[in-house]
Write a protein that holds these residues in place. Sequence first.
Motif, PDB file in Angstrom:
ATOM      1  N   MET A  65       6.482 -26.440   9.446  1.00  0.00           N
ATOM      2  CA  MET A  65       7.916 -26.318   9.155  1.00  0.00           C
ATOM      3  C   MET A  65       8.174 -26.405   7.659  1.00  0.00           C
ATOM      4  SD  MET A  65      10.180 -25.559  11.260  1.00  0.00           S
ATOM      5  CE  MET A  65      10.311 -25.270  12.997  1.00  0.00           C
ATOM      6  N   GLU A  66       7.410 -27.233   6.978  1.00  0.00           N
ATOM      7  CA  GLU A  66       7.600 -27.348   5.535  1.00  0.00           C
ATOM      8  C   GLU A  66       7.410 -25.985   4.862  1.00  0.00           C
ATOM      9  OE1 GLU A  66       6.626 -31.434   7.031  1.00  0.00           O
ATOM     10  OE2 GLU A  66       5.858 -29.436   7.432  1.00  0.00           O
ATOM     11  N   ASP A  67       6.345 -25.266   5.237  1.00  0.00           N
ATOM     12  CA  ASP A  67       6.107 -23.929   4.681  1.00  0.00           C
ATOM     13  C   ASP A  67       7.191 -22.942   5.125  1.00  0.00           C
ATOM     14  OD1 ASP A  67       3.820 -24.738   3.338  1.00  0.00           O
ATOM     15  OD2 ASP A  67       2.445 -23.962   4.863  1.00  0.00           O
ATOM     16  N   ALA A  68       7.599 -23.052   6.380  1.00  0.00           N
ATOM     17  CA  ALA A  68       8.605 -22.132   6.913  1.00  0.00           C
ATOM     18  C   ALA A  68       9.942 -22.269   6.190  1.00  0.00           C
ATOM     19  CB  ALA A  68       8.799 -22.384   8.408  1.00  0.00           C
ATOM     20  N   LEU A  69      10.263 -23.471   5.760  1.00  0.00           N
ATOM     21  CA  LEU A  69      11.550 -23.707   5.105  1.00  0.00           C
ATOM     22  C   LEU A  69      11.574 -23.244   3.648  1.00  0.00           C
ATOM     23  CD1 LEU A  69      12.387 -27.129   6.725  1.00  0.00           C
ATOM     24  CD2 LEU A  69      13.706 -25.016   6.973  1.00  0.00           C
TER      25      LEU A  69
END
Length: 134
Positions: free
Chosen positions: A40-44
């Motif tokens: 999620m960190e990368d996706a955001l």
Amino acid sequence: MVGQKSLRNVLVVEDDQNTRDIVSRVLDKEACRVTMSLSMEDALLGFEQMPFELVIADIFMTGMGGIKGIQRMREVRPEMKTLAMSAGYSDMSPNAALKAAEKIGADAVLTKPFSLNELRELVTGLLDEGQDGD
């Protein structure tokens, strides 16, 4: 070209390679432009600038995880459709995890393992539903 579908933008947030491969194959057949992210960190990162119509996210991943990530994405783009997936974790069943995802606003949920038809039907339904609101 006449009759050709325009590509739909879909973000898949999944840390399992096999699941990413399966989801990608189904989305390719549904005329989707797929962006993959392992967390999620990368996706955001840069999410606000990307025109995603659908996010498909695993609930349990290292780091932030799907629940918190879906909440953040919905704050930025409330009209975007979301599909949460889970096989459960530790003492939490897939059903309990997916009920939590529904409470925070996931439009649909999918228990792992899933069939290709289940995934295809949910994806096409969510994308068609999203188009109705245009």
